[in-house]
Design a protein around this motif. Sequence first.
Motif, PDB file in Angstrom:
ATOM      1  N   SER A 114      18.670  74.845  30.277  1.00  0.00           N
ATOM      2  CA  SER A 114      17.932  73.776  29.576  1.00  0.00           C
ATOM      3  C   SER A 114      18.564  73.339  28.185  1.00  0.00           C
ATOM      4  CB  SER A 114      16.748  74.652  28.870  1.00  0.00           C
ATOM      5  OG  SER A 114      17.059  75.639  28.132  1.00  0.00           O
ATOM      6  N   GLY A 115      19.948  73.918  27.795  1.00  0.00           N
ATOM      7  CA  GLY A 115      20.750  73.495  26.809  1.00  0.00           C
ATOM      8  C   GLY A 115      20.441  74.113  25.584  1.00  0.00           C
ATOM      9  N   GLU A 116      19.365  75.128  25.596  1.00  0.00           N
ATOM     10  CA  GLU A 116      19.094  76.041  24.540  1.00  0.00           C
ATOM     11  C   GLU A 116      20.172  77.131  24.267  1.00  0.00           C
ATOM     12  OE1 GLU A 116      16.698  75.432  22.246  1.00  0.00           O
ATOM     13  OE2 GLU A 116      15.828  74.028  23.033  1.00  0.00           O
ATOM     14  N   ILE A 117      20.788  77.588  25.243  1.00  0.00           N
ATOM     15  CA  ILE A 117      21.486  78.651  25.335  1.00  0.00           C
ATOM     16  C   ILE A 117      22.878  78.140  25.186  1.00  0.00           C
ATOM     17  CG2 ILE A 117      22.374  80.792  26.378  1.00  0.00           C
ATOM     18  CD1 ILE A 117      19.245  80.618  27.368  1.00  0.00           C
ATOM     19  N   ASP A 118      23.690  78.577  24.049  1.00  0.00           N
ATOM     20  CA  ASP A 118      25.094  78.153  23.928  1.00  0.00           C
ATOM     21  C   ASP A 118      25.993  78.971  24.553  1.00  0.00           C
ATOM     22  OD1 ASP A 118      24.821  75.762  22.529  1.00  0.00           O
ATOM     23  OD2 ASP A 118      24.919  76.709  20.725  1.00  0.00           O
ATOM     24  N   ALA A 119      26.055  79.124  26.060  1.00  0.00           N
ATOM     25  CA  ALA A 119      26.853  80.109  26.682  1.00  0.00           C
ATOM     26  C   ALA A 119      28.405  79.548  26.505  1.00  0.00           C
ATOM     27  CB  ALA A 119      26.515  80.013  28.064  1.00  0.00           C
ATOM     28  N   VAL A 120      28.723  78.327  26.417  1.00  0.00           N
ATOM     29  CA  VAL A 120      29.952  77.905  26.152  1.00  0.00           C
ATOM     30  C   VAL A 120      30.775  78.159  24.961  1.00  0.00           C
ATOM     31  CG1 VAL A 120      31.417  75.728  26.348  1.00  0.00           C
ATOM     32  CG2 VAL A 120      29.365  75.959  27.845  1.00  0.00           C
ATOM     33  N   ASP A 121      29.848  77.787  23.856  1.00  0.00           N
ATOM     34  CA  ASP A 121      30.376  78.249  22.501  1.00  0.00           C
ATOM     35  C   ASP A 121      30.586  79.618  22.329  1.00  0.00           C
ATOM     36  OD1 ASP A 121      30.513  77.905  19.506  1.00  0.00           O
ATOM     37  OD2 ASP A 121      28.631  78.733  19.596  1.00  0.00           O
ATOM     38  N   THR A 172      -1.386  83.729  44.656  1.00  0.00           N
ATOM     39  CA  THR A 172      -1.035  84.189  43.098  1.00  0.00           C
ATOM     40  C   THR A 172       0.430  84.653  42.984  1.00  0.00           C
ATOM     41  OG1 THR A 172      -3.221  84.847  43.083  1.00  0.00           O
ATOM     42  CG2 THR A 172      -2.032  85.101  40.923  1.00  0.00           C
ATOM     43  N   VAL A 173       0.585  85.600  43.835  1.00  0.00           N
ATOM     44  CA  VAL A 173       1.751  86.334  43.958  1.00  0.00           C
ATOM     45  C   VAL A 173       3.181  85.440  44.223  1.00  0.00           C
ATOM     46  CG1 VAL A 173       3.381  88.293  45.029  1.00  0.00           C
ATOM     47  CG2 VAL A 173       0.794  88.575  44.521  1.00  0.00           C
ATOM     48  N   ARG A 174       3.018  84.571  45.277  1.00  0.00           N
ATOM     49  CA  ARG A 174       3.871  83.545  45.647  1.00  0.00           C
ATOM     50  C   ARG A 174       4.269  82.755  44.371  1.00  0.00           C
ATOM     51  NH1 ARG A 174       4.385  82.055  51.619  1.00  0.00           N
ATOM     52  NH2 ARG A 174       4.967  84.043  52.194  1.00  0.00           N
ATOM     53  N   PHE A 175       3.021  82.105  43.876  1.00  0.00           N
ATOM     54  CA  PHE A 175       3.297  81.161  42.895  1.00  0.00           C
ATOM     55  C   PHE A 175       3.813  81.657  41.596  1.00  0.00           C
ATOM     56  CE2 PHE A 175       1.695  79.398  38.808  1.00  0.00           C
ATOM     57  CZ  PHE A 175       2.001  78.044  38.802  1.00  0.00           C
ATOM     58  N   SER A 176       3.561  83.146  41.171  1.00  0.00           N
ATOM     59  CA  SER A 176       4.050  83.625  40.142  1.00  0.00           C
ATOM     60  C   SER A 176       5.489  83.870  40.295  1.00  0.00           C
ATOM     61  CB  SER A 176       3.575  84.722  39.586  1.00  0.00           C
ATOM     62  OG  SER A 176       2.004  84.888  39.642  1.00  0.00           O
ATOM     63  N   LEU A 177       6.158  84.285  41.575  1.00  0.00           N
ATOM     64  CA  LEU A 177       7.570  84.478  41.730  1.00  0.00           C
ATOM     65  C   LEU A 177       8.251  83.304  41.753  1.00  0.00           C
ATOM     66  CD1 LEU A 177       7.627  87.224  44.695  1.00  0.00           C
ATOM     67  CD2 LEU A 177       8.277  87.473  42.312  1.00  0.00           C
ATOM     68  N   VAL A 178       7.848  82.235  42.159  1.00  0.00           N
ATOM     69  CA  VAL A 178       8.403  81.130  42.500  1.00  0.00           C
ATOM     70  C   VAL A 178       8.638  80.513  40.728  1.00  0.00           C
ATOM     71  CG1 VAL A 178       8.327  78.731  42.978  1.00  0.00           C
ATOM     72  CG2 VAL A 178       7.872  80.614  44.631  1.00  0.00           C
ATOM     73  N   PHE A 179       7.495  80.351  40.092  1.00  0.00           N
ATOM     74  CA  PHE A 179       7.599  80.004  38.846  1.00  0.00           C
ATOM     75  C   PHE A 179       8.394  80.726  37.700  1.00  0.00           C
ATOM     76  CE2 PHE A 179       5.749  80.103  34.451  1.00  0.00           C
ATOM     77  CZ  PHE A 179       5.360  78.848  34.140  1.00  0.00           C
ATOM     78  N   PHE A 180       8.467  82.194  38.064  1.00  0.00           N
ATOM     79  CA  PHE A 180       9.434  82.707  37.063  1.00  0.00           C
ATOM     80  C   PHE A 180      10.823  82.762  37.348  1.00  0.00           C
ATOM     81  CE2 PHE A 180       5.298  84.502  35.545  1.00  0.00           C
ATOM     82  CZ  PHE A 180       5.485  84.389  34.361  1.00  0.00           C
ATOM     83  N   CYS A 181      11.091  82.520  38.864  1.00  0.00           N
ATOM     84  CA  CYS A 181      12.506  82.401  39.105  1.00  0.00           C
ATOM     85  C   CYS A 181      12.917  81.106  38.631  1.00  0.00           C
ATOM     86  CB  CYS A 181      12.565  82.496  40.631  1.00  0.00           C
ATOM     87  SG  CYS A 181      12.371  84.085  41.272  1.00  0.00           S
ATOM     88  N   ALA A 182      12.088  80.148  38.764  1.00  0.00           N
ATOM     89  CA  ALA A 182      12.402  78.706  38.349  1.00  0.00           C
ATOM     90  C   ALA A 182      12.470  78.672  36.870  1.00  0.00           C
ATOM     91  CB  ALA A 182      11.421  77.828  38.848  1.00  0.00           C
ATOM     92  N   LEU A 183      11.756  79.654  36.036  1.00  0.00           N
ATOM     93  CA  LEU A 183      11.667  79.522  34.583  1.00  0.00           C
ATOM     94  C   LEU A 183      13.155  80.118  34.253  1.00  0.00           C
ATOM     95  CD1 LEU A 183       9.975  78.880  32.058  1.00  0.00           C
ATOM     96  CD2 LEU A 183       9.324  81.296  32.027  1.00  0.00           C
ATOM     97  N   ALA A 184      13.596  81.194  34.745  1.00  0.00           N
ATOM     98  CA  ALA A 184      14.853  81.899  34.362  1.00  0.00           C
ATOM     99  C   ALA A 184      15.749  80.928  34.563  1.00  0.00           C
ATOM    100  CB  ALA A 184      14.795  83.229  35.151  1.00  0.00           C
ATOM    101  N   VAL A 185      15.902  80.178  35.651  1.00  0.00           N
ATOM    102  CA  VAL A 185      16.993  79.335  35.976  1.00  0.00           C
ATOM    103  C   VAL A 185      16.883  78.156  35.068  1.00  0.00           C
ATOM    104  CG1 VAL A 185      17.993  77.724  37.548  1.00  0.00           C
ATOM    105  CG2 VAL A 185      17.116  79.901  38.490  1.00  0.00           C
ATOM    106  N   PHE A 186      15.654  77.802  34.660  1.00  0.00           N
ATOM    107  CA  PHE A 186      15.513  76.404  33.839  1.00  0.00           C
ATOM    108  C   PHE A 186      16.245  76.948  32.367  1.00  0.00           C
ATOM    109  CE2 PHE A 186      13.076  74.753  30.488  1.00  0.00           C
ATOM    110  CZ  PHE A 186      13.565  73.131  30.821  1.00  0.00           C
ATOM    111  N   ALA A 187      15.719  78.274  32.062  1.00  0.00           N
ATOM    112  CA  ALA A 187      16.182  78.652  30.696  1.00  0.00           C
ATOM    113  C   ALA A 187      17.767  78.659  30.623  1.00  0.00           C
ATOM    114  CB  ALA A 187      15.886  80.235  30.726  1.00  0.00           C
ATOM    115  N   TRP A 188      18.369  78.817  31.571  1.00  0.00           N
ATOM    116  CA  TRP A 188      19.993  78.545  31.433  1.00  0.00           C
ATOM    117  C   TRP A 188      20.701  77.429  31.509  1.00  0.00           C
ATOM    118  CZ3 TRP A 188      22.557  82.440  29.747  1.00  0.00           C
ATOM    119  CH2 TRP A 188      22.202  83.802  29.773  1.00  0.00           C
TER     120      TRP A 188
END
Lengths: 289, 314
Positions: free
Chosen positions: B42-49, B24-40
């Motif tokens: 994903s194209g939803e966040i306009d860091a360039v603009d 559980t702990v391992r899966f959660s850690l991997v999942f949330f690291c992946a989610l945080a990276v994916f968030a950046w």
Amino acid sequence: MLERRFIFERRGQIALLVLAAGALAFQRLGLDPRDLVPHAGGAQIAREFFGAALRPALTFEGALETSSGTFLGRVALALYRTVIFAAAAMGLAIVFGLGLGFVASSSWWSRERFGGRTVARRLSLRAIAMSVQAATRLFIALLRSVHELIWAVLFLAAFGLNTMSCVLALAIPYAGTLAKVYSEMLDEASDAAPGALRDLGASELLVFLCGRLPRAMPDMAAYTFYRFECAVRSSAVLGFFGYPTLGYYLKLSFENLDYREVWTYLYALFLLVVVFELWSSRLRNRFVA
Amino acid sequence: MSASHIDRRAEVVRLRAERPRSLTVRFSLVFFCALAVFAWVSGEIDAVDFLSKRRRANVERFLEQDVLPYPLRESVRTEGGGGTLELLWSWVAELWTDRGADAFWTTLWISTLAIVLAGVSAVILSAPAARTLMRTEPFARTPARGAGEWPWRICAEAVRFSLVGLRAIPEFVWAFLFLALFGPGAWPAILALAIHNAGILGRLNADTVENLDGGPLRALRSLGASRRQVFGLAILPLALSRFLLYFFYRFETCVREATVLGMLGIVSLGYWIQDARARQRYDEMVLFVVLGALLVLVADVLSQLARAALRRAR
């Protein structure tokens, strides 16, 4: 007898003081409980609103809806964006929270690490350590003391509407809170493992990173997870200011009087938070066991 | 390399292999690291603009002109200095007496009343939400099983579930809904804060009750005390310190939130922040933001003092 003892105890006094403060607040605000009965228009809205509670919308309610796609698709998109913004902000907040938390903790500036051999050297090193730590703590307090929605309003005024400013508005106060709690947890962690490492001759940086940090890690992870849940809620609310998260669509539906759609959004947010809560309580059990 | 050295090395390898690991702990850690990276990405966040020229020009104007307090801006334009500090002070004093003081106190009183309401309801709700109390035989060492248990259990789980519902919806959303029902005034903010915090404090208090040492409670029960008597005479005195600790911990958050709820039209500090923003008087806006930050710092210190006093009292 019991009541009398209770009143003379410190916590009993604090409890009574709290109740008195509540009464004082009631009086100072000039509140009237009769205002709690909704006015005629309000009562009508209340009936319609709560009447829709058991019939959440599954398709668009509004006749004017021209957008493509289904209503449930829109709910899913709103949830997706809410989670994405929260995750991006938490990623930033964890990185900065860890860095600031280390520097704000007393154990980072341990006597053994910033000691020095001569008295003059020791005193000056201690002075530097204490002032850097105090400055970091003040900085953290400043980050925390401004609410994420106010950061959002400030950024809206400075940058205009931009999703990055939404993420930053969330990340800044969350980094502050994480830093504060991380530093407290690091200082409260047991001294046994760091002490043992120090006796073996490990460098002070190693004592901190391999002795102290792993001890505090379970608590830190559990707290981080709890903050993630809070970030999801805050991210939803940021929608009220025009960012494309759940709050944006909820506000739109409410203002169009599409109450059944509002309930769908509320239930969706509820489900999301419940999933996070169950997950995090499962994780906490793992950590404790 | 000596034999003992190799032995020790093998021991370390063995210990490392046997360290507690959880999927559980391992899966959660991997999942949330992946989610945080994916968030950046994903194209939803306009860091360039965000870093574009237009935005930068906006920020420059904002920092160099908009947020400069009005008297400072005037004196820079006309002559450049000379009695500016006095002017600045009178500007701050005027805003404080005109709106600031009133909003400052309103914010504090709203959050105080809200958290007291939440605290009292949370203490009351902690009884039906405590699974150890909600049994045919409360605090029994070995929980009884049987058909008679079900009504108690369902009741406790139902209360816990509604507590989740109360806290899952943010204060801001509650306030937004209540504002439509009750019209402008302090009540929508108070109710919104009280409901959300009752959900949080109720759960924390119920967990506290469940974690209490069962001995004294069993003893009282075996003397024939009713559930209500056990709660009032044993649980409340035993758990009060914890209840109050949680109460003050939430008080600080409550003040933060009360400031913000003003943006919906309740006359707390947030109202004037929103008002100044609408009139594009960003200097006033920043002043009210600073005032709000001060209020939060005051509440922070108050709550820390109270918690320190409680720790000493225990």
